[in-house]
Write a protein that holds these residues in place. Structure first.
Motif, PDB file in Angstrom:
ATOM      1  N   GLU A  91       1.023  -1.228  -0.067  1.00 42.12           N
ATOM      2  CA  GLU A  91       0.401  -0.287  -0.145  1.00 42.12           C
ATOM      3  C   GLU A  91       0.554   1.142   0.308  1.00 42.12           C
ATOM      4  O   GLU A  91       2.073   1.390   0.464  1.00 42.12           O
ATOM      5  N   ASN A  92       0.695   1.808  -0.014  1.00 39.13           N
ATOM      6  CA  ASN A  92       1.018   3.657  -0.559  1.00 39.13           C
ATOM      7  C   ASN A  92       1.010   3.598   0.727  1.00 39.13           C
ATOM      8  O   ASN A  92       0.264   4.115   1.401  1.00 39.13           O
TER       9      ASN A  92
ATOM     10  N   CYS B 232      -4.632   9.189  -7.272  1.00 37.65           N
ATOM     11  CA  CYS B 232      -3.691   8.043  -7.120  1.00 37.65           C
ATOM     12  C   CYS B 232      -4.196   7.070  -7.709  1.00 37.65           C
ATOM     13  O   CYS B 232      -4.081   5.767  -8.762  1.00 37.65           O
ATOM     14  N   ARG B 236      -3.088   4.178 -10.687  1.00 35.87           N
ATOM     15  CA  ARG B 236      -3.053   2.913 -10.727  1.00 35.87           C
ATOM     16  C   ARG B 236      -3.514   2.508 -11.592  1.00 35.87           C
ATOM     17  O   ARG B 236      -3.367   1.473 -12.462  1.00 35.87           O
ATOM     18  N   VAL B 270       1.341  12.541  -1.269  1.00 33.79           N
ATOM     19  CA  VAL B 270       0.738  11.176  -1.324  1.00 33.79           C
ATOM     20  C   VAL B 270       0.737  10.646  -2.798  1.00 33.79           C
ATOM     21  O   VAL B 270       1.032   9.621  -3.712  1.00 33.79           O
ATOM     22  N   GLU B 274       2.839   8.115  -5.830  1.00 37.45           N
ATOM     23  CA  GLU B 274       2.491   7.264  -5.919  1.00 37.45           C
ATOM     24  C   GLU B 274       3.579   7.399  -7.554  1.00 37.45           C
ATOM     25  O   GLU B 274       3.337   6.015  -8.135  1.00 37.45           O
ATOM     26  N   ARG B 277       5.867   5.624  -7.776  1.00 36.06           N
ATOM     27  CA  ARG B 277       6.191   4.435  -7.666  1.00 36.06           C
ATOM     28  C   ARG B 277       6.003   3.454  -8.782  1.00 36.06           C
ATOM     29  O   ARG B 277       6.668   2.736  -9.052  1.00 36.06           O
ATOM     30  N   ALA B 311       8.519   5.408   2.599  1.00 34.24           N
ATOM     31  CA  ALA B 311       8.826   5.257   1.331  1.00 34.24           C
ATOM     32  C   ALA B 311       9.410   5.416   0.075  1.00 34.24           C
ATOM     33  O   ALA B 311       9.468   4.285  -0.666  1.00 34.24           O
ATOM     34  N   THR B 315      11.342   2.419  -2.174  1.00 33.32           N
ATOM     35  CA  THR B 315      10.852   2.284  -3.261  1.00 33.32           C
ATOM     36  C   THR B 315      12.354   2.453  -4.065  1.00 33.32           C
ATOM     37  O   THR B 315      12.293   1.686  -5.380  1.00 33.32           O
TER      38      THR B 315
END
Lengths: 185, 888
Positions: A91-92, B232, B236, B270, B274, B277, B311, B315
């Motif tokens: 998850e982010n 986000c 995806r 955020v 996203e 990533r 985070a 990554t």
């Protein structure tokens, strides 16, 4: 306590649980949205593990993060209260942190900046309503603390000093200031 | 605000442990719940009682069925009160009680009234409660209101309906799919969260329609997305669209890449993350595509927020595995993170640096790590050890400093898992870097001089016995080994004796001295140690029954081609039923048992280290064998050769869940259908499966065993047996229909009605394939086994596999097709490799040992070619394996 399981597709951001524990790791209020922990014993074991692994860290000024049993946990402590949000390994992380922030702000507001165990227990109904407004069966419902608190508090109509939308923003400002001051001290 | 549940004490500070719930007890609270029945409802009092109940449930207390029903009915009375606060608590309580279908009916009208209330909060919450507890039939009634709610002006109401829709889509897809138009409209909502929820629902409704998803994504990239969460989601979805598009990186611009790159400049962190990533995870991502993403991640590394640093670093760590060069720009930032307060971040920094560092920076890094190791937990140390192991394999010339590091940390304090990780790493380095062998073995010898873990001591002794005799000066290890005989517990002593014997067998010059040492062991006070010493003295030629040299080596170094857990079970069974007959090792089943579900679920984070084979935990095969032999109809079929893993014949969450296990005998197959009835209101009787084998010509049905009764949620089995030509791996397709008599069950009494109705339920088809006739049986030393089979029964051919997704995908496809056991970890294909060799082993029906060596190569157009070499004791079997591949 039953589960709130939902078979969701992977791409929707989801939360596995939200925990509010006290300074000894005991439950104040918890919500699980995943069948990863099928029994109360499994849940208690998880809470114990989360609590012990994070206990010594300083998560007071900023949210902290840890990987535990292949899941991501973001957390933050205030006084004798420990706030946790758990999500999937992939998850982010920032999304989970956003949920944690909403949870934290919402609780701070409904407790009117007196964020401690005693106050939380005395207002447990409001805390439970906060949980209910943040996440619905794993899906993020709302992440803005003032909106969450607004929804929770709007019911106390017969109260002497209602927490209206207007006072919310003031309270939030006060909360931030309060926090800064307590940090500077 | 809500009042405290108990009157506050005047001097609360003095009573630190004060809790309004102190001494609270279920029985008493249930008594208190009687206030729900008062004609004059005291809203505040009622809220307090509900809070107490919720507190108890939250602490893990449970209500009995009767208690829950009573509370439920009492709570429904509270809809009479107009108090908003109380109503909210009532909603919570109803959700918590998850009422049964007939209870739901009681609250439906109250909730439907609230759904149409003028109070927004009532509408929103009533929708969530009703959708949570409702079933399909009721849903049709309220569908109209839900559609309206989706486009409600109030965002809370709209979100409530949309989120409920997401959940309902799992159970009632056909209804929710009818809401597309409304959901589509909600996607355009100005309210941020409404757009997020609408997008999530719309995508799930359309996810199987690729074209519609493409269109949705394309239109949103041109419009405005208001909430970071929705953004986000969109990222995806875009990643999926890119993945599914037939884009070729040589051909030019990747679709939507520009959009992803644009998201890197979004104002919400955020979203930036996203997008970054998503870019790093693009398949075959180019350096040019990566660069902007790496740049923003690098900025995050110096953020004040731990979550952001973590985070970004996590990554980058993943990127470093495939594109280490792309990450080197961040090395300076990462080095400063080695001292991060958050230990997860520090460990990630170290391990990433180990991947991106070049040969010249190794020594400097190792110095930093040495300071760092002392104050991190064992679990992080293991991560570091694994990173160092791979670094050493990358820069073999640096083995000296890395091996020194490993041996130093081996001497420090640490738990078993940590020590095991170090030992495993040293063993791997010794095996892969010849120069490292002698120093590595000596480090291990020093370690066992002071090792508190019996398991590790015996592992090292075993390894020493295989490698030590091949070194330039084997004699120098003897002292360490014999010290074990003097100083350690019986288990370690016994291992040391075996190790000594191996030196004796391999090094003639040492033989006389080994005999002296072994003779001393004959006086050990432990049976096993004495027995081993005596045995080895005799086999090595000191005694009367000297064996030939080849036999001795085979005996000492040869591997047992039987899984140890199978051996253990067979021996236990043998001891349980005393008999005059000696134990027959050939009676031990050779199949490697499949891993238990729980183990499969745990993501394999750590690569299986060294040569220690993974333990095979379950004994499903034994259970099957026992079950089948208890059925007289199948008793004459002989010995069970293999049982397949269960094949699902129904979709998840259908009325009846059925899977099949294929049991293979020499001239029969038995299909075991495992059935579960998931409908509480039904009892199934006389359950059988009608099998149509018209697409399986060589099979003819010889019998069935029906299942007499299948109550709710209690799995049962029915069997169908077929005859097939003896010893022939016949294949074919079988279609299945579940036939049964269904009886209604009264859910309150649990009693079934007398009369039932005959009914059928279509199941999916399944096939008996060639792989069903091959047992997964591993060999511990493939090379030896391969050579011992010799080239006589060998068959070699080459095959083109056409364009494949990746080399790894091609390798796993062939492994699955053959159903054989991958050996020596060769099923794992390192990323980016262009060729790969995979070793497989198995037992073919008729008890014929088969080994397979697969060599794969992939070219730029992803065309995969494969060379298949098969050796077996029977050349027809080798042919048969080729046949499987040729027809697969």
């Amino acid at each position: 306590m039953h589960h709130e399981i939902s078979g969701l597709s992977n791409d929707c951001p989801t939360v596995k649980n939200i925990l509010l524990l006290d300074s000894e790791g005991k439950r104040v209020a918890v919500r699980y949205y995943s069948d990863d922990w099928p029994t109360n014993a499994a849940k208690l074991a998880y809470e114990k593990s989360v609590f012990t692994k994070t206990q010594k860290t300083n998560a007071r000024a900023e949210a902290e993060i840890i990987i535990l049993e292949n899941r991501i946990v973001v957390y933050r402590f205030v006084q004798d209260l420990h706030f946790f949000v758990t999500g999937e390994d992939d998850e982010n992380e920032l999304m989970l942190a956003t949920v944690l922030q909403g949870f934290f702000d919402g609780v701070t507001l409904v407790l009117r900046n007196n964020v401690d165990l005693r106050e939380a227990l005395e207002n447990l109904d409001l805390i439970l309503l906060c949980f209910d407004e943040i996440v619905d069966r794993g899906i993020v419902l709302e992440t803005d603390g003032s909106i969450i608190a607004g929804k929770v508090a709007s019911h106390s109509i017969d109260d002497n000093s209602p927490l209206s939308e207007q006072t919310i923003s003031q309270a939030l400002a006060a909360a931030r200031e309060h926090l800064t001051r307590s940090l500077l001290r | 605000m809500a009042q405290p549940l108990v009157k506050k004490d005047d001097d609360r500070d003095e009573e630190a442990d004060y809790s309004p719930f102190l001494g609270i007890e279920k029985g008493a609270v249930l008594q208190e719940a009687r206030v729900f029945h008062d004609p004059q409802l005291d809203a505040r009092r009622c809220s307090q009682v509900i809070t107490k109940l919720l507190y108890l449930l939250n602490q893990g207390e449970t209500l009995t069925k009767i208690e829950a029903t009573e509370v439920f009915f009492a709570v429904t009375k509270l809809f009479q009160s107009k108090d908003i606060g109380l109503r909210r608590m009532v909603y919570l309580m109803i959700k918590e009680l998850s009422p049964s279908a007939d209870e739901v009916i009681i609250v439906t009208s109250s909730l439907m009234k609230d759904m149409n209330s003028r109070t927004d909060l009532f509408r929103a919450n009533a929708i969530r409660v009703l959708c949570r507890i409702t079933d399909g039939t009721l849903l049709a009634q309220i569908e109209r209101y839900l559609k309206q709610a989706i486009v409600d002006k109030n965002p809370v109401v709209a979100s409530a309906a949309l989120v409920s829709g997401i959940h309902l889509l799992q159970t009632n897809p056909e209804i929710v799919k009818r809401w597309s138009n409304e959901v589509q409209e909600a996607v355009q909502s100005r309210a941020a969260l409404v757009q997020f929820h609408a997008l999530a629902l719309l995508h799930q409704i359309r996810q199987n329609d690729r074209l519609a998803v493409n269109k949705l994504v394309a239109s949103l990239t041109k419009g405005t997305v208001r909430s970071p969460l929705a953004q986000c989601l969109l990222i995806r979805y875009i990643s999926q669209v890119i993945k599914e598009s037939s884009f070729n990186s040589q051909a030019g611009e990747r679709p939507f890449y520009d959009y992803l790159e644009g998201c890197l400049r979004h104002k919400a962190e955020v979203v930036i993350f996203e997008a970054a990533r998503a870019i790093t995870e693009l398949s075959n991502v180019t350096t040019r595509e990566l660069t902007p993403a790496i740049t923003v991640l690098q900025l995050f590394l110096s953020s004040s927020k731990p979550v952001l640093r973590f985070a970004a670093l996590r990554t980058l760590n993943k990127v470093a595995m495939t594109h280490p060069m792309a990450v080197t720009n961040c090395n300076i930032d990462m080095e400063s993170l080695i001292s991060d307060q958050n230990r997860s971040i520090a460990t990630l920094a170290i391990t990433t640096l180990l991947k991106t560092g070049n040969e010249s920076s190794v020594d400097r890094l190792m110095k930093q790590i040495t300071n760092f190791m002392s104050d991190i937990a064992d679990e992080f140390k293991i991560v570091v050890v694994e990173a160092i192991r791979s670094l050493c394999l990358k820069f073999p010339l640096k083995y000296r400093s890395l091996m020194n590091f490993l041996s130093n940390i081996l001497r420090e304090e640490g738990g078993f898992e940590y020590k095991k990780a170090i030992v495993d790493s040293i063993v791997i380095l010794i095996r892969d870097i010849p120069d490292a062998k002698e120093s590595g073995l000596l480090h291990l010898c020093e370690f066992i001089e002071d090792c508190e873990f019996t398991y590790l001591s015996t592992q090292i002794l075993h390894f020493l016995g295989n490698e030590g005799p091949k070194t330039s000066d084997p004699s120098k290890y003897i002292r360490y080994i014999y010290n074990r005989v003097i100083l350690e517990n019986a288990t370690v002593r016994a291992s040391a004796v075996s190790t000594l014997a191996k030196f004796g067998a391999m090094v003639d010059s040492l033989k006389p001295r080994i005999f002296v040492l072994l003779r001393r062991c004959v006086f050990d006070n432990d049976d096993e140690v004495r027995d081993r010493a005596t045995l080895y003295l005799n086999t090595l030629g000191d005694g009367s029954v000297a064996e030939t040299e080849k036999d001795v080596k085979e005996f000492l170094f040869g591997s047992l081609d039987i899984p140890l857990t199978n051996m253990e079970t067979s021996l236990k069974n043998y001891i349980q039923d005393p008999t005059e007959e000696p134990f027959d090792i050939n009676s031990v089943p050779k199949e490697v048992k499949s891993q238990s579900l729980a183990e499969k679920k745990a993501p394999g984070k750590k690569p299986a280290a060294s040569s220690t084979p993974a333990a095979a935990p379950t004994s499903a095969a034994d259970a099957y064998e026992r079950l089948l032999s208890s059925i007289p109809e199948f008793a004459s079929f002989g010995k069970l050769f293999k049982s397949s893993i269960p094949v699902e014949l129904t979709e998840a969450e259908t009325e009846y869940s059925v899977n099949v296990v294929k049991h293979i005998y020499d001239s029969h197959v038995v299909f075991q259908y495992n059935c579960t009835n998931t409908i509480p209101e039904q009892l199934l009787e006389n359950v059988t499966v009608i099998v149509d084998a018209s697409d399986a010509e060589e099979f003819s049905e010889v019998g069935t065993k029906p299942l007499r009764s299948l109550p709710y949620d209690t799995p049962g089995q029915t069997f169908v047996a077929f005859e097939k030509p003896e010893g022939v791996p016949a294949v074919g397709k079988f279609s299945n229909v579940l036939r049964f008599t269904v009886k209604e069950v009264d859910p309150t009494t649990g009693e079934a009605e007398d009369d039932g109705v005959e009914d059928e339920y279509q199941l999916e088809d399944f096939e008996v394939v060639a792989a069903d006739y091959i047992l997964k049986v591993g060999v511990s030393n493939f090379k030896n086994a391969w050579e011992s089979l010799g080239p006589d029964g060998e068959r070699i051919d080459e095959y083109g596999l056409g364009p494949r997704e990746s080399l790894a995908e091609a390798v796993s496809t062939v492994i699955n097709l053959l159903g054989m056991q991958p050996c020596e970890g060769t099923e794992v294909v390192p990323s980016n490799s262009r060729s790969h060799t995979c070793l497989l082993s198995g037992i073919y029906i008729g008890n014929v040992k088969v080994l397979v060596r697969l060599s794969f190569g992939i070219d730029g157009a992803k065309e995969v070619a494969m060379k298949l070499a098969v050796r077996s004791e029977n050349e027809n079997v080798s042919e048969a394996i080729h046949e499987i591949v040729a027809s697969g």
